[in-house]
Write a protein that holds these residues in place. Structure first.
Motif, PDB file in Angstrom:
ATOM      1  N   LEU A 295       0.834  -1.125  -0.034  1.00  0.00           N
ATOM      2  CA  LEU A 295      -0.074  -0.012   0.135  1.00  0.00           C
ATOM      3  C   LEU A 295       0.833   1.357  -0.065  1.00  0.00           C
ATOM      4  CD1 LEU A 295      -2.879   0.870   0.035  1.00  0.00           C
ATOM      5  CD2 LEU A 295      -2.812   1.050   2.705  1.00  0.00           C
ATOM      6  N   ILE A 296       2.020   1.208   0.625  1.00  0.00           N
ATOM      7  CA  ILE A 296       2.979   2.257   0.771  1.00  0.00           C
ATOM      8  C   ILE A 296       4.349   1.580   1.086  1.00  0.00           C
ATOM      9  CG2 ILE A 296       2.389   2.769   3.128  1.00  0.00           C
ATOM     10  CD1 ILE A 296       2.908   5.669   2.599  1.00  0.00           C
ATOM     11  N   SER A 297       5.376   2.451   0.295  1.00  0.00           N
ATOM     12  CA  SER A 297       6.544   1.618   0.716  1.00  0.00           C
ATOM     13  C   SER A 297       7.675   2.932   0.596  1.00  0.00           C
ATOM     14  CB  SER A 297       7.177   0.758  -0.144  1.00  0.00           C
ATOM     15  OG  SER A 297       7.092   1.142  -1.611  1.00  0.00           O
ATOM     16  N   VAL A 298       8.777   2.792   1.381  1.00  0.00           N
ATOM     17  CA  VAL A 298       9.823   3.847   1.280  1.00  0.00           C
ATOM     18  C   VAL A 298      10.996   3.112   1.222  1.00  0.00           C
ATOM     19  CG1 VAL A 298      10.958   5.480   2.856  1.00  0.00           C
ATOM     20  CG2 VAL A 298       8.455   5.288   3.248  1.00  0.00           C
ATOM     21  N   SER A 299      11.888   3.908   0.037  1.00  0.00           N
ATOM     22  CA  SER A 299      13.150   3.245  -0.511  1.00  0.00           C
ATOM     23  C   SER A 299      14.241   4.293  -0.628  1.00  0.00           C
ATOM     24  CB  SER A 299      12.872   2.234  -1.812  1.00  0.00           C
ATOM     25  OG  SER A 299      11.868   1.297  -1.453  1.00  0.00           O
ATOM     26  N   PRO A 300      15.630   3.934  -0.025  1.00  0.00           N
ATOM     27  CA  PRO A 300      16.557   4.962  -0.614  1.00  0.00           C
ATOM     28  C   PRO A 300      16.842   4.377  -1.972  1.00  0.00           C
ATOM     29  CG  PRO A 300      17.104   3.225   1.362  1.00  0.00           C
ATOM     30  CD  PRO A 300      15.678   3.103   1.094  1.00  0.00           C
ATOM     31  N   VAL A 301      17.382   5.225  -2.761  1.00  0.00           N
ATOM     32  CA  VAL A 301      17.715   5.154  -4.268  1.00  0.00           C
ATOM     33  C   VAL A 301      19.055   5.360  -4.516  1.00  0.00           C
ATOM     34  CG1 VAL A 301      17.138   5.753  -6.556  1.00  0.00           C
ATOM     35  CG2 VAL A 301      15.275   5.411  -5.024  1.00  0.00           C
ATOM     36  N   PHE A 302      20.066   4.440  -5.074  1.00  0.00           N
ATOM     37  CA  PHE A 302      21.237   4.845  -5.624  1.00  0.00           C
ATOM     38  C   PHE A 302      21.276   5.051  -7.220  1.00  0.00           C
ATOM     39  CE2 PHE A 302      25.279   3.050  -7.686  1.00  0.00           C
ATOM     40  CZ  PHE A 302      25.948   4.256  -7.211  1.00  0.00           C
ATOM     41  N   ALA A 303      21.923   6.166  -7.762  1.00  0.00           N
ATOM     42  CA  ALA A 303      21.726   6.332  -9.221  1.00  0.00           C
ATOM     43  C   ALA A 303      23.048   6.225  -9.749  1.00  0.00           C
ATOM     44  CB  ALA A 303      21.214   7.403  -9.522  1.00  0.00           C
ATOM     45  N   PHE A 304      23.614   5.798 -10.938  1.00  0.00           N
ATOM     46  CA  PHE A 304      24.695   6.098 -11.594  1.00  0.00           C
ATOM     47  C   PHE A 304      24.346   5.955 -13.133  1.00  0.00           C
ATOM     48  CE2 PHE A 304      28.180   3.933 -14.026  1.00  0.00           C
ATOM     49  CZ  PHE A 304      29.040   4.649 -13.931  1.00  0.00           C
ATOM     50  N   ASP A 305      25.126   7.084 -13.570  1.00  0.00           N
ATOM     51  CA  ASP A 305      24.822   7.266 -15.189  1.00  0.00           C
ATOM     52  C   ASP A 305      26.354   7.316 -15.950  1.00  0.00           C
ATOM     53  OD1 ASP A 305      22.118   7.240 -14.827  1.00  0.00           O
ATOM     54  OD2 ASP A 305      22.032   9.333 -14.272  1.00  0.00           O
ATOM     55  N   ALA A 306      26.523   6.980 -17.135  1.00  0.00           N
ATOM     56  CA  ALA A 306      27.549   7.184 -18.209  1.00  0.00           C
ATOM     57  C   ALA A 306      26.961   7.436 -19.409  1.00  0.00           C
ATOM     58  CB  ALA A 306      28.484   6.066 -18.033  1.00  0.00           C
ATOM     59  N   ALA A 307      27.404   8.656 -20.151  1.00  0.00           N
ATOM     60  CA  ALA A 307      26.908   8.770 -21.257  1.00  0.00           C
ATOM     61  C   ALA A 307      28.098   9.626 -22.185  1.00  0.00           C
ATOM     62  CB  ALA A 307      25.680   9.499 -21.117  1.00  0.00           C
ATOM     63  N   VAL A 308      27.835   9.429 -23.439  1.00  0.00           N
ATOM     64  CA  VAL A 308      28.666  10.222 -24.367  1.00  0.00           C
ATOM     65  C   VAL A 308      27.721  10.465 -25.639  1.00  0.00           C
ATOM     66  CG1 VAL A 308      29.421   8.153 -25.643  1.00  0.00           C
ATOM     67  CG2 VAL A 308      30.797  10.100 -25.632  1.00  0.00           C
ATOM     68  N   VAL A 309      27.755  11.851 -25.901  1.00  0.00           N
ATOM     69  CA  VAL A 309      27.305  12.373 -27.285  1.00  0.00           C
ATOM     70  C   VAL A 309      28.260  12.523 -28.087  1.00  0.00           C
ATOM     71  CG1 VAL A 309      25.750  14.026 -28.253  1.00  0.00           C
ATOM     72  CG2 VAL A 309      25.171  13.094 -25.817  1.00  0.00           C
ATOM     73  N   ARG A 310      28.389  12.118 -29.415  1.00  0.00           N
ATOM     74  CA  ARG A 310      29.407  12.753 -30.197  1.00  0.00           C
ATOM     75  C   ARG A 310      28.538  13.367 -31.412  1.00  0.00           C
ATOM     76  NH1 ARG A 310      33.783   9.318 -28.994  1.00  0.00           N
ATOM     77  NH2 ARG A 310      33.076   7.372 -27.781  1.00  0.00           N
TER      78      ARG A 310
END
Length: 699
Positions: free
Chosen positions: A628-643
């Protein structure tokens, strides 16, 4: 305590598991433990569902209507028979394949708790509380990676109790380049010449405006390569910031067709494919002038084809998609450029006591090819590649995601376009994203007192298997070779023993009529009329070839219920009724085994397994995962290149935040990602924020 023996439906197993604790504890005031309920005055009747705390209009109307109906069924005084009838009414139709011999298959679990067993003004009374858990196995859902989010955040839809004749869902978000924006997703069902719904999605802030208005429809087929198809056509407008002070506008019409195959090989693998076309205008301001391959304000028409595969297993989901697009601006040849996209996503999840652990990874790729580089010819800025912290989909459906721009949450929306000096956007991109969430607190959708009952959950877990058996029997019945199968012929040879046993025990059963107490008279009479009197007729129909032998062998048959009646009135395994029930059970199981070993049933079972793979996921999600309800810590990692790129080619973002999910109403994610390879003029990082409200005013 009410009897459970007369409930030939999906909830009977769950009710049996909860019967021992369905009354208030004996040490509480007004406890009904050990007290007879028959004949007590009903003082109060209540009806609850897992969705009451959401305060949704359709839930309130549903419970009010059903409460009035079960009050009428119960009458002023309690009886086991009327309580059975009230529960049967809530559960709906018995679990059985529909006339078309295919899903959906529905079933519900109902808990009845009695309390307030007191004497009021000289009259024994009782309070009744029904807890209704509706569950529906959908026709086509739950296979794709994209469907998992809806299953775990929109339990009312997953349970099949959320009709969507009209809907209004506010949404919002934030990026440094767009500022805070708000919007909505609204629609209504409007059947008209193949069109089933009208939809509107819009978001706006002082720096960004987007509108998508469309008409949509869908249809289903029984072909292996086409189980479901959707089409959508409408108008789209985008006015977005890019780089420092540039802007991009896109406007025009579109049409899109998406289709999916039936599950392949009895598993959760589905092929998806489709095509789309669009025509309109593209404009850009604030971009660097000149440069080959960049078209200024221009018309644009394009055709896109896309295909992919998605697979859903018990603990993971995979989606791989490719899209190819050919576009023409009218300033070059027949085709001014092509674009190619590859999108691969994987989700893994686990639930420890309904605490979610979720790890999502995604790789996306986009590349221009055959780009016209003559002056005035090429791709408009609105079609080139810019990275930022808002997800953008090539398709116009949240049921299938193919990213058209790279996602990097440490940079504002559309703020990174490759080579800074060119200020034109990129011609290719690669991006890798990782998001991990770990639940630290939750409130379950299904009441925890139910979930803690080990036997209850074990019985819930067998419900999909029961449904699969019934569906397989239905498919086998439709096979013209069924009655010719040697195994079926052998099973029919057991019918004489069943009739002999039934004739032998009938006198003992009839003799009970004079000794059954008043409290069980109605139950006894129902067993006699509905089971003992009907079973001989079923035997006649099977022996004469009017009905298939599965009428007797399945686990909800009249024969199975006759066995339940014998057990209910038996004083023990040694008395005639108990001994007869054991012999009939052995005969029924032998018939069932004989049928299930036949080649016809094996083919039918394989088909039923394929069709019910969706339902198994749905039941598991509802009872083992949904909160019905939940609480979560979140970890994020991104890597990107635009050429093409200058400076460091790959850009990185690392961050974290928190997520709160309120089932079927609000999903809020807030976090911050650090810009690891910060360049001149860029910020230290970016805030990422998403707010989605689901079905707030669903009716």
């Amino acid at each position: 305590m009410r009897s459970l023996g007369r409930l030939p439906r999906i909830a009977a197993a769950a009710l049996a598991a909860t019967a021992a604790w369905a009354q208030t504890p004996a040490n509480e005031p007004g406890s009904c433990r050990g007290l007879p309920l028959e004949g007590r005055a009903i003082r109060k009747v209540e009806l609850g569902t897992p969705y009451d705390l959401l305060h949704l209009g359709f839930v309130r109307k549903l419970t009010e209507r059903q409460l009035a109906e079960i009050k009428t069924i119960l009458g002023p005084r309690y009886s086991d028979a009327k309580a059975d009838a009230a529960i049967a009414h809530l559960e709906g139709d018995p679990l059985a394949p529909p006339a078309s011999f295919g899903p959906p298959i529905s079933g519900s679990v109902v808990r009845l708790r009695s309390s307030g067993c007191e004497v009021v003004d000289g009259t024994p009374s009782v309070d009744l509380e029904f807890y209704f858990i509706p569950a529906r196995i959908p026709t086509f859902a739950g296979f794709s990676l994209e469907s998992r989010e809806k299953e775990t955040t929109d339990g009312a839809v997953a349970a099949g109790v959320a009709p969507r004749r009209a809907w209004f869902s506010p949404s919002g978000g934030y990026s440094a380049s767009t500022q805070f924006f708000g919007g909505l997703s609204a629609g209504m069902e409007r059947p008209w010449r193949g069109v089933q719904s009208l939809n509107l999605e819009a978001n706006a802030s002082g720096r960004m405006q987007t509108v998508l208005a469309s008409a949509a429809g869908s249809y289903e087929a029984k072909r292996p390569w086409l189980q479901r198809a959707e089409f959508q056509a409408g108008y789209e407008y985008r006015n977005e910031p890019a780089l420092d002070a540039a802007r991009m506008q896109a406007a025009g019409g579109f049409a899109e067709y998406r289709a999916a195959s039936a599950p392949l090989g009895g598993g959760g693998t589905v092929l998806r494919y489709g095509f789309a076309g669009q025509a309109g205008l593209r404009q850009g301001t604030g971009f660097a002038a000149g440069g080959g391959g960049v078209a200024p304000n221009t018309r644009l028409g394009s055709l896109t084809g896309f295909a992919g595969v998605t697979r859903r297993d018990a603990r993971q989901a995979l989606a791989v998609s490719y899209a190819g697009q050919a576009a023409r601006t009218g300033r070059g040849g027949a085709v001014d450029y092509t674009r190619h996209f590859l999108d691969a996503a994987h989700s893994w999840w686990a639930f420890r006591n309904h605490h979610p652990i979720e790890i999502d990874t995604r790789f996306s790729l986009g590349q221009f090819a055959n780009l016209c580089r003559r002056p005035g010819c090429g791709a408009p800025a609105a079609e080139r590649f810019f990275a930022g912290n808002l997800e953008q989909n090539l398709l116009r459906s949240d049921a299938w995601m193919i990213r058209r721009q790279p996602l990097i949450r440490s940079l504002p929306f559309n703020s990174y376009g490759g080579a800074a000096l060119l200020r034109q956007g990129g011609e290719g991109f690669r991006a890798l994203n990782l998001t991990a969430g770990f639940g630290v607190w939750r409130k379950t959708l299904i009441p925890e007192d139910l979930l803690r009952q080990k036997d209850f959950m074990q019985r819930i877990d067998i419900l999909p298997e029961t449904a699969t058996r019934l569906l397989a029997s239905a498919y086998a019945n439709e096979d013209k070779e069924f009655d010719k199968d040697p195994g079926v012929i052998a099973a029919r040879g057991l019918l004489a023993n069943v009739r002999q046993e039934l004739n032998a025990i009938r006198p003992a059963w009839d003799a009970l009529a004079s000794s059954v107490g008043a409290l069980r008279t109605e139950e006894y009479e129902s067993c006699t009329a509905d089971q003992f009197d009907v079973l001989p007729l079923d035997l006649d129909d099977v022996e004469e070839g009017k009905k298939r032998i599965t009428l007797l062998g399945n686990r909800t048959s009249t024969m199975a219920l006759t066995i339940v009646c014998l057990q209910a009135f038996s004083t023990g395994p040694g008395d005639p009724l108990g001994a007869s029930a054991a012999r009939l059970r052995a005969a029924r199981e032998e018939i069932e085994r004989a049928v299930e070993k036949t080649a016809v049933f094996q083919r039918a079972r394989a088909q039923a397994d394929r069709d019910m793979a969706i339902g198994k996921n749905t039941v598991r999600t509802l009872f083992h995962e949904a909160n019905l309800i939940s609480v979560s810590p979140v970890f994020a990692f991104d890597a990107a290149v635009v050429r093409p790129a200058t400076g460091p080619a790959w850009r990185y973002g690392v961050g974290g935040g928190g997520r709160v999910t309120v089932l079927s109403t609000v999903r809020l994610t807030l976090g911050y990602a650090v810009n690891v390879r910060r360049q001149p003029g860029e910020g230290r990082g970016a805030l990422f924020f998403e707010l989605t409200i689901l079905d707030l005013f669903g009716r």
